[in-house]
Design a protein around this motif. Structure first.
Motif, PDB file in Angstrom:
ATOM      1  N   VAL A   1      -8.846   0.009  -3.448  1.00  0.00           N
ATOM      2  CA  VAL A   1      -7.804  -0.690  -4.216  1.00  0.00           C
ATOM      3  C   VAL A   1      -6.454  -0.582  -3.509  1.00  0.00           C
ATOM      4  N   GLY A   2      -6.079   0.648  -3.149  1.00  0.00           N
ATOM      5  CA  GLY A   2      -4.795   0.841  -2.478  1.00  0.00           C
ATOM      6  C   GLY A   2      -4.769   0.225  -1.098  1.00  0.00           C
ATOM      7  N   GLY A   3      -5.895   0.327  -0.373  1.00  0.00           N
ATOM      8  CA  GLY A   3      -5.947  -0.185   0.988  1.00  0.00           C
ATOM      9  C   GLY A   3      -5.874  -1.695   1.047  1.00  0.00           C
ATOM     10  N   LEU A   4      -6.706  -2.367   0.269  1.00  0.00           N
ATOM     11  CA  LEU A   4      -6.726  -3.834   0.321  1.00  0.00           C
ATOM     12  C   LEU A   4      -5.385  -4.424  -0.099  1.00  0.00           C
ATOM     13  N   THR A   5      -4.819  -3.896  -1.189  1.00  0.00           N
ATOM     14  CA  THR A   5      -3.531  -4.409  -1.656  1.00  0.00           C
ATOM     15  C   THR A   5      -2.417  -4.078  -0.666  1.00  0.00           C
ATOM     16  N   GLY A   6      -2.378  -2.820  -0.212  1.00  0.00           N
ATOM     17  CA  GLY A   6      -1.324  -2.392   0.712  1.00  0.00           C
ATOM     18  C   GLY A   6      -1.401  -3.093   2.056  1.00  0.00           C
ATOM     19  N   ILE A   7      -2.624  -3.288   2.560  1.00  0.00           N
ATOM     20  CA  ILE A   7      -2.796  -3.982   3.851  1.00  0.00           C
ATOM     21  C   ILE A   7      -2.297  -5.421   3.753  1.00  0.00           C
ATOM     22  N   LEU A   8      -2.656  -6.104   2.666  1.00  0.00           N
ATOM     23  CA  LEU A   8      -2.224  -7.493   2.499  1.00  0.00           C
ATOM     24  C   LEU A   8      -0.701  -7.595   2.418  1.00  0.00           C
TER      25      LEU A   8
ATOM     26  N   LEU B   1      -4.750   5.819  -8.987  1.00  0.00           N
ATOM     27  CA  LEU B   1      -4.620   6.359  -7.633  1.00  0.00           C
ATOM     28  C   LEU B   1      -4.498   5.232  -6.610  1.00  0.00           C
ATOM     29  N   GLY B   2      -5.213   4.125  -6.837  1.00  0.00           N
ATOM     30  CA  GLY B   2      -5.120   2.986  -5.919  1.00  0.00           C
ATOM     31  C   GLY B   2      -3.728   2.394  -5.891  1.00  0.00           C
ATOM     32  N   ILE B   3      -3.147   2.164  -7.073  1.00  0.00           N
ATOM     33  CA  ILE B   3      -1.788   1.612  -7.150  1.00  0.00           C
ATOM     34  C   ILE B   3      -0.786   2.569  -6.511  1.00  0.00           C
ATOM     35  N   SER B   4      -0.974   3.854  -6.728  1.00  0.00           N
ATOM     36  CA  SER B   4      -0.054   4.845  -6.145  1.00  0.00           C
ATOM     37  C   SER B   4      -0.148   4.887  -4.625  1.00  0.00           C
ATOM     38  N   ASN B   5      -1.297   4.464  -4.080  1.00  0.00           N
ATOM     39  CA  ASN B   5      -1.496   4.475  -2.625  1.00  0.00           C
ATOM     40  C   ASN B   5      -0.981   3.221  -1.933  1.00  0.00           C
ATOM     41  N   VAL B   6      -0.702   2.171  -2.691  1.00  0.00           N
ATOM     42  CA  VAL B   6      -0.296   0.885  -2.094  1.00  0.00           C
ATOM     43  C   VAL B   6       0.914   1.026  -1.172  1.00  0.00           C
ATOM     44  N   PRO B   7       2.014   1.710  -1.586  1.00  0.00           N
ATOM     45  CA  PRO B   7       3.188   1.774  -0.708  1.00  0.00           C
ATOM     46  C   PRO B   7       2.908   2.405   0.653  1.00  0.00           C
ATOM     47  N   SER B   8       2.075   3.431   0.676  1.00  0.00           N
ATOM     48  CA  SER B   8       1.775   4.109   1.952  1.00  0.00           C
ATOM     49  C   SER B   8       1.037   3.180   2.909  1.00  0.00           C
ATOM     50  N   PHE B   9       0.023   2.493   2.399  1.00  0.00           N
ATOM     51  CA  PHE B   9      -0.718   1.541   3.235  1.00  0.00           C
ATOM     52  C   PHE B   9       0.199   0.401   3.694  1.00  0.00           C
ATOM     53  N   ALA B  10       1.013  -0.122   2.775  1.00  0.00           N
ATOM     54  CA  ALA B  10       1.879  -1.256   3.105  1.00  0.00           C
ATOM     55  C   ALA B  10       2.876  -0.892   4.203  1.00  0.00           C
ATOM     56  N   ARG B  11       3.493   0.263   4.087  1.00  0.00           N
ATOM     57  CA  ARG B  11       4.488   0.670   5.085  1.00  0.00           C
ATOM     58  C   ARG B  11       3.847   0.898   6.448  1.00  0.00           C
ATOM     59  N   MET B  12       2.668   1.539   6.464  1.00  0.00           N
ATOM     60  CA  MET B  12       1.998   1.801   7.729  1.00  0.00           C
ATOM     61  C   MET B  12       1.599   0.498   8.417  1.00  0.00           C
ATOM     62  N   VAL B  13       0.995  -0.426   7.663  1.00  0.00           N
ATOM     63  CA  VAL B  13       0.541  -1.702   8.243  1.00  0.00           C
ATOM     64  C   VAL B  13       1.733  -2.533   8.693  1.00  0.00           C
ATOM     65  N   ARG B  14       2.795  -2.555   7.915  1.00  0.00           N
ATOM     66  CA  ARG B  14       3.995  -3.315   8.292  1.00  0.00           C
ATOM     67  C   ARG B  14       4.523  -2.855   9.644  1.00  0.00           C
ATOM     68  N   GLY B  15       4.581  -1.540   9.856  1.00  0.00           N
ATOM     69  CA  GLY B  15       5.054  -1.016  11.139  1.00  0.00           C
ATOM     70  C   GLY B  15       4.172  -1.443  12.296  1.00  0.00           C
TER      71      GLY B  15
END
Length: 304
Positions: free
Chosen positions: A115-122, A172-186
């Motif tokens: 959940v966190g990965g797919l949303t954050g990656i997108l 937990l998935g929603i809480s993980n979204v920012p970490s995935f998003a920031r990493m992928v953005r960089g």
């Protein structure tokens, strides 16, 4: 004779090239890392236990027998059943409950990471590629979520959603979204200016095709490493939420609520909390060792 020697020489060279390619592929590099192999064995074992829980558990994990509560490891009850890891405060078989607890931990770890990965990656792909106002809006929302400590944010979401496995995964998935998003953005900021991306734009390829065919595959290595590490974090977080009474509710067996119940009987029945704590500890160590090994294999900066 010279032709035979040349042919043999070419065959030998080809064989050497094949051996070198095999030695340099990701799998062979991973298995040469002893600590990564240990982590892989632990993670594989936990996944197998979770998958085969109905077959491995000797007893019903929710069967209560008040007359047989607080039995120590290896104790035999009146019906002749051996409780390998003892029983809890309700006389339930701890070995069976820990096996079913592994099932919950694996489901939560995979689900929350997905959940966190797919949303954050997108979100990270869109923010990093588009830039400008789109980037600013998405990342300010992520910064707002980062303002809350991870566990506190998960607790707030659980308070709104209520208890249950699906709600724990969502929280937990929603809480993980920012970490995935920031990493992928960089990563996208680095990759999107490479020559092959510029060539794709010059050929008139759509933004969607560039993102998912060229940029995403070249940012996948750090995503895999982070996702593996995140699974360990998800297991700890689920145990923490259950320990605080916001996660998986009894009688459903989870390592967190077994640990919660055991803390009240540390002096009279220390085996309850100890066994659940060891399950969490060993599993988290396994995921972290595997994540470190994958990072060493996939990160070119770590190559010797």
């Amino acid at each position: 004779m010279a032709q035979k020697t040349g042919a043999l020489s070419r065959e030998a060279q080809n064989e050497m090239l094949k051996k070198e390619r095999r030695a340099n592929n990701a799998w062979h590099k991973l298995v040469r890392n002893r600590m990564a192999v240990v982590g892989l064995v632990i993670v594989t074992f936990v996944f197998l236990v979770a998958l085969l829980a109905p077959l491995l558990a000797p007893c019903d994990p929710n069967k209560i027998s008040i007359l047989e509560k607080f039995m120590g490891p290896g104790a035999v009850d009146k019906s002749g059943v051996t409780h390998l890891l003892g029983t809890d405060e309700f006389g339930r078989d701890l070995f069976s409950r820990l096996i079913y607890g592994a099932q919950i931990s694996v489901v939560v770890a995979i689900g929350a990471t997905a959940v966190g990965g797919l949303t954050g990656i997108l979100l990270g792909l869109i923010a990093g590629y588009k830039g400008g106002v789109v980037d600013s809006i998405i990342m300010r929302i992520m910064d707002g979520m980062f303002a809350f400590p991870f566990l506190l944010l998960a607790m707030i979401i659980m308070t709104v959603l209520g208890s249950g496995v699906q709600n724990v995964i969502l929280a937990l998935g929603i809480s993980n979204v920012p970490s995935f998003a920031r990493m992928v953005r960089g990563q996208v900021h680095v990759v999107k200016n490479e020559e092959y991306c510029n060539a794709a734009r010059a050929l008139g390829e759509s933004d969607k095709r560039i993102l998912f065919r060229h940029i995403l595959p070249n940012t996948i290595s750090p995503i895999i490493v982070y996702a593996t590490m995140n699974m360990a974090s998800a297991i700890i977080s689920e145990a923490s939420l259950s320990f605080l009474g916001l996660g998986i509710m009894p009688p459903t067996a989870s390592w967190g609520n077994i640990l919660t119940a055991g803390k009240s009987y540390l002096q009279t029945a220390p085996h309850i909390a100890t066994e659940a704590g060891l399950c969490i500890l060993i599993t988290v160590i396994g995921f972290n060792l595997l994540g470190d090994g994958i990072r060493d294999v996939l990160d070119p900066k770590m190559k010797k």
